[in-house]
Design an enzyme around this catalytic site. Structure first.
Site, PDB file in Angstrom:
ATOM      1  CB  ALA A 129      -0.921  -0.015   1.225  1.00 35.16           C
TER       2      ALA A 129
ATOM      3  CG  ASP B 181       3.168  -8.897  20.696  1.00 32.53           C
ATOM      4  OD1 ASP B 181       2.930 -10.085  20.428  1.00 32.53           O
ATOM      5  OD2 ASP B 181       4.317  -8.466  20.886  1.00 32.53           O
TER       6      ASP B 181
ATOM      7  CG  ASP C 148       2.524  -4.645  22.146  1.00 36.15           C
ATOM      8  OD1 ASP C 148       2.447  -4.336  20.944  1.00 36.15           O
ATOM      9  OD2 ASP C 148       3.565  -5.070  22.668  1.00 36.15           O
TER      10      ASP C 148
ATOM     11  CG  MET D  95       4.225 -15.818  20.774  1.00 34.44           C
ATOM     12  SD  MET D  95       4.969 -15.367  19.188  1.00 34.44           S
ATOM     13  CE  MET D  95       6.457 -16.353  19.228  1.00 34.44           C
TER      14      MET D  95
ATOM     15  N   GLY E  48     -13.252 -20.984  23.331  1.00 38.09           N
ATOM     16  CA  GLY E  48     -14.036 -21.582  24.412  1.00 38.09           C
ATOM     17  C   GLY E  48     -13.204 -22.124  25.559  1.00 38.09           C
ATOM     18  CB  ALA E  49      -9.973 -21.043  27.018  1.00 36.79           C
ATOM     19  CD  GLU E  50     -13.064 -25.512  29.702  1.00 39.38           C
ATOM     20  OE1 GLU E  50     -12.012 -25.767  29.090  1.00 39.38           O
ATOM     21  OE2 GLU E  50     -14.199 -25.572  29.200  1.00 39.38           O
TER      22      GLU E  50
END
Ligand code: F6P
Length: 328
Positions: free
Chosen positions: A26, A132, A134, A174, A190-192
């Site tokens: 771009a 990340d 961040d 990461m 769907g993590a616990e």
């Protein structure tokens, strides 16, 4: 929006991220559109120091929008951290009569750019490219969405084994010191439990919660662990602790590692990269400099370079609540 801008250089630096190629494309095509000459710099600041430059035109960037990594290559340059290294880089830019620099990368890249600008008053525009997410001053960084999809796909596969064997899997993702990948991919997969550096609740609470969920009828469990933070830095230690204190499950560890940085960019990342690349050249043509181009509330926006480093985007507390509720 015409200015005296005649020639710019573009580079990618720090950890590669899917969509960096789309951002370079771009930038290059935007330059071609506005009759500005564009020089590609290989291997980030290393190439700037060595003068590893190549003129790029609109056709030089064909067939790369769909490719992961960065064809300009990347590096974490130690020499650019020295005054001598930055002086060499500046000398090359002046020799090549380059008017401005576009740097695509994360916080380390931006830190280097800010120092360079302060020393030489050289116009720079940053484009946030890191998995990340961040960077302050943009809702999303290039590569983050692709990494999320990669992580979710990997966890879906691990879930098959977790289910078949009634196992507990600790899956390290990461993100350095930011929990964005863990939190969002954890919800999506769907993590616990999701362990992020921004919210260290300790190992005992985790074990108690896993015991409760086992009692409630769950036969397997997925725990996403962000690499940052106290717990994430020692995932093997966490696994040992769980094995000693929770006998209900067999506990396994998977570290996803660099697969999270690879692969074809998602459509979201390609569009984001294209918008930010065009935005960077628009900003330079309008006389803006020492800024980062980001996207805030779906609008391409420029923020002062230094602001991009003022703490990363804060974790959305409402997402933590969603994760807690849906993992019951
Ligand atoms: O910043 C991107 C990132 O992938 C982080 O998530 C991770 O901590 C780091 O880079 C790994 O860096 P390297 O590829 O140099 O080991």
């Amino acid at each position: 929006m015409k200015s005296k801008l005649k020639k710019i250089a573009v580079l990618t630096s720090g950890g590669d991220a899917p969509g960096m190629n789309a951002a370079i494309r771009a930038v290059v095509r935007s330059c071609a559109y506005h009759n500005v000459e564009c020089v590609g710099v290989y291997r980030g600041y290393e190439g700037l120091i060595e003068g590893d430059f190549e003129i790029l035109d609109a056709r030089s960037v064909k067939n790369i929008i769909n490719r992961g990594g960065t064809f300009l290559k990347s590096a974490r340059s130690k020499e650019f951290m020295t005054k001598e290294g930055r002086q060499k880089a500046y000398d090359h830019l002046i020799r090549e009569e380059i008017d401005a620099l576009v740097t695509i990368g994360g916080d380390g890249t931006f830190r280097g750019a800010i120092v360079f600008n302060e020393e030489f008053d050289f116009p720079i525009v940053g484009i946030p490219g890191t998995i990340d997410n961040d960077i302050n001053g943009t809702d999303f960084t290039i590569g983050y969405d692709t990494a999320l999809n990669t992580v979710v796909e990997a966890i879906d596969k691990i879930r098959d084994t977790a289910n078949s064997h009634n196992r507990l899997f600790l899956i390290e993702v990461m993100g350095r010191d930011a929990g964005d990948i863990a939190l969002n991919a954890g919800i999506g997969a769907g993590a616990e439990e999701i362990l992020i550096p921004e919210q260290d609740l300790g190992r005992d609470r985790l074990v108690e919660s896993l015991k409760r969920s086992k009692k409630s009828g769950k036969s397997s469990s997925i725990v996403v662990v962000s690499e940052g933070g106290q717990i994430g830095k020692n995932i093997m230690g966490l696994a040992d602790y769980i094995r000693q204190n929770l006998t209900e499950y067999e506990c396994k560890v998977t570290v996803l590692g660099h697969i999270q940085r690879g692969g074809a960019p998602s459509c979201f990342d390609r569009v984001l990269a294209s918008r930010l690349g065009v935005g960077a050249i628009d900003a330079l043509l309008s006389g803006e400099k020492d800024i980062m181009i980001g996207v805030i509330h779906n609008k391409v926006t420029s923020v002062p370079f230094k602001k991009s480093l003022e703490g990363s985007n804060k974790i959305d507390q409402s997402l933590i609540r969603v994760a807690d509720i849906i993992s019951i």
